[in-house]
Scaffold this motif. Structure first.
Motif, PDB file in Angstrom:
ATOM      1  N   GLY A  50      16.032 -12.174 -13.918  1.00 15.52           N
ATOM      2  CA  GLY A  50      17.526 -13.217 -14.310  1.00 15.52           C
ATOM      3  C   GLY A  50      16.998 -14.663 -12.905  1.00 15.52           C
ATOM      4  O   GLY A  50      16.078 -14.243 -11.770  1.00 15.52           O
ATOM      5  N   ARG A  51      16.841 -15.604 -13.823  1.00 19.71           N
ATOM      6  CA  ARG A  51      16.459 -17.355 -12.834  1.00 19.71           C
ATOM      7  C   ARG A  51      17.468 -17.257 -11.894  1.00 19.71           C
ATOM      8  O   ARG A  51      17.053 -17.948 -10.738  1.00 19.71           O
ATOM      9  N   ARG A  52      19.147 -16.753 -11.549  1.00 19.45           N
ATOM     10  CA  ARG A  52      19.494 -16.403 -10.496  1.00 19.45           C
ATOM     11  C   ARG A  52      19.577 -15.715 -10.021  1.00 19.45           C
ATOM     12  O   ARG A  52      19.649 -15.164  -8.530  1.00 19.45           O
ATOM     13  N   SER A  53      20.285 -14.569 -10.193  1.00 22.25           N
ATOM     14  CA  SER A  53      19.655 -12.987  -9.624  1.00 22.25           C
ATOM     15  C   SER A  53      18.862 -12.986  -9.238  1.00 22.25           C
ATOM     16  O   SER A  53      18.810 -11.877  -7.935  1.00 22.25           O
ATOM     17  N   GLY A  54      17.410 -12.753  -9.927  1.00 23.66           N
ATOM     18  CA  GLY A  54      16.674 -12.344  -9.619  1.00 23.66           C
ATOM     19  C   GLY A  54      16.312 -10.786  -9.956  1.00 23.66           C
ATOM     20  O   GLY A  54      15.350  -9.720 -10.108  1.00 23.66           O
ATOM     21  N   ALA A  92      12.174 -19.262 -15.800  1.00 17.79           N
ATOM     22  CA  ALA A  92      12.458 -19.786 -14.576  1.00 17.79           C
ATOM     23  C   ALA A  92      10.898 -18.514 -13.710  1.00 17.79           C
ATOM     24  O   ALA A  92      10.282 -18.642 -12.902  1.00 17.79           O
ATOM     25  N   HIS A  93      10.225 -17.753 -14.929  1.00 15.39           N
ATOM     26  CA  HIS A  93       9.545 -16.609 -14.585  1.00 15.39           C
ATOM     27  C   HIS A  93       8.619 -16.128 -15.396  1.00 15.39           C
ATOM     28  O   HIS A  93       8.637 -15.517 -15.898  1.00 15.39           O
TER      29      HIS A  93
END
Length: 151
Positions: A50-54, A92-93
């Motif tokens: 997740g780009r925000r949650s990780g 993001a990843h």
């Protein structure tokens, strides 16, 4: 290549909500039991960060073979004006992606196709899976095509 597809201004309603999340939780185990095909469509289980949650996010998505034998996924969101959440997680990843295909788990790198490479694969995609041409007609954004490259 960069992940740079912007949201459109028109399109179909994007599948989301509790019912959609429950359906995704149901499809992943069915896909694992049936070896990657559900209702005649090749499905893989995409594991992103997740780009925000990780946190690890798990999403069943349809895939098609690329000309070079790698796998392609299309961020169609059924023709919605916005890209699906998994697209932004990949952006993001892109180097922290795993897929489940049948009974195998594979580490992959995600790369968005652009220009001539995208155009060539798009023609192959709509010839094989015309539903994507229908999704493209519903929205004014260009549907991103993502190549998943085994690492």
């Amino acid at each position: 290549m960069s992940f740079d597809s912007r949201a459109g201004t028109r399109g179909a309603r994007q599948p989301n909500g509790l019912a959609w999340r429950l359906l995704n939780k149901f499809v992943a185990p069915v896909m694992r039991r049936r070896g990657g095909r559900v209702v005649g469509i090749d499905i893989l289980v995409l594991h992103t960060i997740g780009r925000r949650s990780g946190e690890v996010r798990v999403t069943p998505v349809s895939w098609l073979p690329a000309a070079d034998g790698s796998r392609l996924i299309i961020a169609s969101a059924a023709g919605a004006p916005g890209n699906p959440a998994w697209y932004y997680n990949l952006a993001a990843h892109p180097d922290q992606v795993r897929i489940e295909v049948g009974n195998k788990t594979i580490e992959v790198r995600a790369e968005q196709l652009h220009g001539a490479a995208r155009a060539q694969e798009w023609e192959r995609i709509i010839a094989t899976a015309p539903r994507f041409a229908g999704y493209q007609q519903k929205t004014d954004r260009e549907l991103p095509i993502i190549k998943l490259i085994e690492q």
